[in-house]
Write an enzyme that holds these catalytic residues in place. Structure first.
Site, short mmCIF file in Angstrom:
data_model
loop_
_atom_site.label_atom_id
_atom_site.label_comp_id
_atom_site.label_asym_id
_atom_site.label_seq_id
_atom_site.Cartn_x
_atom_site.Cartn_y
_atom_site.Cartn_z
N ALA A 115 0.84 -1.18 0.09
CA ALA A 115 -0.01 0.06 -0.27
C ALA A 115 0.87 1.22 -0.07
O ALA A 115 1.93 1.14 0.49
CB ALA A 115 -0.88 -0.03 1.28
N GLY B 80 1.04 -4.90 1.26
CA GLY B 80 -0.54 -5.38 0.39
C GLY B 80 -0.17 -5.76 -1.28
O GLY B 80 -1.11 -6.25 -1.79
N GLU C 184 -0.48 -9.35 -0.20
CA GLU C 184 -1.77 -9.63 -0.01
C GLU C 184 -2.68 -9.57 -1.22
O GLU C 184 -3.47 -10.39 -1.50
CB GLU C 184 -2.30 -8.51 0.89
CG GLU C 184 -1.80 -8.71 2.33
CD GLU C 184 -2.03 -7.73 3.28
OE1 GLU C 184 -1.71 -6.40 3.08
OE2 GLU C 184 -2.58 -7.86 4.41
N GLU D 129 4.87 -4.91 7.21
CA GLU D 129 4.21 -3.84 7.69
C GLU D 129 4.51 -3.51 9.27
O GLU D 129 4.41 -2.50 9.55
CB GLU D 129 2.66 -4.08 8.03
CG GLU D 129 1.86 -4.06 6.56
CD GLU D 129 2.07 -5.28 5.86
OE1 GLU D 129 2.61 -6.29 6.10
OE2 GLU D 129 1.17 -5.60 4.95
C1 HXC Z 1 5.05 4.49 -1.28
C2 HXC Z 1 6.77 3.55 -2.09
C3 HXC Z 1 6.64 2.17 -1.61
C4 HXC Z 1 5.44 2.00 -0.91
C5 HXC Z 1 8.62 1.78 -2.64
N1 HXC Z 1 7.90 3.16 -2.70
N2 HXC Z 1 7.49 1.36 -1.89
N3 HXC Z 1 6.36 4.41 -2.03
N4 HXC Z 1 4.76 3.20 -0.81
N5 HXC Z 1 4.93 0.80 -0.41
C6 HXC Z 1 8.91 4.20 -3.30
C7 HXC Z 1 10.00 4.69 -2.84
O1 HXC Z 1 9.57 5.68 -1.91
C8 HXC Z 1 10.94 5.20 -3.85
O2 HXC Z 1 10.30 6.46 -4.37
C9 HXC Z 1 10.51 4.22 -5.02
O3 HXC Z 1 9.37 3.39 -4.96
C10 HXC Z 1 11.62 3.40 -5.08
O4 HXC Z 1 11.81 2.65 -3.77
P1 HXC Z 1 13.31 2.51 -3.03
O5 HXC Z 1 13.19 2.36 -1.57
O6 HXC Z 1 14.33 3.64 -3.43
O7 HXC Z 1 13.82 0.99 -3.73
P2 HXC Z 1 14.87 -0.09 -2.95
O8 HXC Z 1 15.86 0.80 -2.49
O9 HXC Z 1 15.27 -0.84 -3.98
O10 HXC Z 1 14.08 -0.61 -2.14
C11 HXC Z 1 12.93 -1.28 -2.61
C12 HXC Z 1 12.21 -1.86 -1.51
C13 HXC Z 1 11.67 -0.66 -0.59
C14 HXC Z 1 12.83 -2.72 -0.26
C15 HXC Z 1 10.88 -2.62 -1.77
O11 HXC Z 1 11.05 0.44 -1.36
C16 HXC Z 1 10.62 -0.68 0.47
O12 HXC Z 1 11.26 -1.30 1.43
N6 HXC Z 1 9.51 -0.28 0.23
C17 HXC Z 1 8.15 -0.52 1.19
C18 HXC Z 1 7.88 -1.93 1.63
C19 HXC Z 1 6.86 -1.82 2.42
O13 HXC Z 1 6.96 -1.63 3.84
N7 HXC Z 1 5.62 -2.46 2.21
C20 HXC Z 1 4.52 -2.38 2.90
C21 HXC Z 1 3.70 -1.20 2.92
S1 HXC Z 1 2.43 -1.24 4.17
P3 HXC Z 1 11.26 7.80 -4.39
O14 HXC Z 1 10.31 9.11 -4.62
O15 HXC Z 1 12.12 7.88 -3.16
O16 HXC Z 1 12.21 7.50 -5.58
C22 HXC Z 1 1.36 -1.94 3.37
C23 HXC Z 1 -0.10 -2.41 4.21
C24 HXC Z 1 -0.98 -3.10 3.42
O17 HXC Z 1 1.44 -2.53 2.27
C25 HXC Z 1 -2.07 -3.38 4.61
C26 HXC Z 1 -3.02 -2.25 4.51
C27 HXC Z 1 -2.65 -1.78 5.96
#
Ligand code: HXC
Length: 257
Positions: free
Chosen positions: A65, A108, A111, A131
């Site tokens: 998400a 997400g 999921e 998360e």
């Molecule tokens: C918003 C995101 C994002 C996310 C990545 N980006 N994941 N933006 N929401 N979930 C964006 C980054 O901010 C970045 O934008 C660009 O995508 C590239 O990501 P990087 O982090 O620079 O890439 P990298 O270093 O290769 O790392 C990849 C990654 C990392 C390990 C996947 O991006 C990461 O940890 N992302 C979050 C994963 C996560 O926590 N997902 C769960 C979300 S909570 P910019 O603008 O900086 O270039 C969820 C809840 C669901 O899903 C259920 C409902 C509550």
């Protein structure tokens, strides 16, 4: 088909839907959710489509998400608007959906893959429920779908540590249907879709519905549910055609009727 955050293509009886915010690793914001929901509602209504493949552009299936969109939300924003409710509509799609997981499927994104019927993973895919690292938990069905898919031991490990596993490990623990070399992912996913698309839509819908219900129902009730759907298919022309074709040693020609 005028979408901004996804793309839609039709190849014969197969739809290919691609999450298309590669700069944000296909993070699932409200607009993506609405477009996916609208697109799959249209697919269910489209008599020329039997099955779809859902994938992601770039190096992610979906990295979760959209954290930037969620960050400022309050409890009442989330609760009153039921922020993720659209995904329940996607999960209720009636035609089979294959997730072709090409890269990150996190939070997400994992999921969303689990809402699909088959998951075909690249060996470069990365699955996880990170998360916990954000001070929250899965919120789009992950705790229940993951636990049902892989059991408590692996689900607790993934949900409590937030660690990622690759496609090969995801295959070993039963999270995915198949794992394939990265470069062959779309070829394999589309071939699986074409194989499925050769069959009759009423029987595909019934098959999807009964396997989905199997996870919800006690055995006796599940068996009854299956039996009623099975019996109902004897009201279709495609059952007559499928069984006649077998006897006549020729390929069946289904008409979705
Ligand atoms: C918003 C995101 C994002 C996310 C990545 N980006 N994941 N933006 N929401 N979930 C964006 C980054 O901010 C970045 O934008 C660009 O995508 C590239 O990501 P990087 O982090 O620079 O890439 P990298 O270093 O290769 O790392 C990849 C990654 C990392 C390990 C996947 O991006 C990461 O940890 N992302 C979050 C994963 C996560 O926590 N997902 C769960 C979300 S909570 P910019 O603008 O900086 O270039 C969820 C809840 C669901 O899903 C259920 C409902 C509550």
């Amino acid at each position: 088909t005028d979408y901004k955050t996804i793309t839609f293509e039709q190849k014969g009886r197969v739809a290919l839907v691609t999450l298309n915010r590669p700069d944000a690793l296909n993070a699932l914001n409200a607009e993506v959710m609405q477009e996916v929901v609208d697109c799959f509602a249209a697919i269910d209504r489209n008599k020329d489509i039997a099955v779809s493949v859902l994938t992601g552009a770039g190096r992610a299936f979906a990295a979760g998400a959209d954290i930037k969109e969620m960050q400022p939300q309050s409890f009442s924003d989330m609760y009153v608007e039921d922020y993720f409710a659209g995904w329940d509509r996607f999960a209720a799609s009636r035609k089979p959906v294959i997730a072709a997981v090409n890269g990150f499927a996190l939070g997400g994104g994992c999921e969303l893959a689990m809402m699909c019927d088959l998951i075909i993973a690249s060996d470069k895919a990365k699955f996880g429920q990170p998360e916990i690292k954000l001070g929250v938990t899965p919120g789009m069905g992950g705790s229940i779908r993951l636990t049902k898919a892989v059991g408590k031991a692996k689900a607790m490990d993934l949900v409590l540590t937030g660690r990622m596993i690759d496609g090969t490990e995801a295959d070993r623990i039963g999270l995915v249907s198949r794992v394939v070399p990265h470069d062959t992912l779309m070829e394999v996913a589309l071939a699986a879709a074409e194989e499925i698309a050769a069959f009759s839509v009423p029987s595909l819908m019934a098959a999807k519905e009964m396997v989905a219900r199997a996870l919800e129902l006690p055995t006796t009730e599940g068996v009854k549910f299956e039996r009623r759907l099975f019996q109902g298919l004897f009201g279709t022309a495609d059952q007559k055609e499928g069984m006649s074709a077998f006897s006549e040693k020729r390929p069946a020609k289904f008409e979705d009727k």
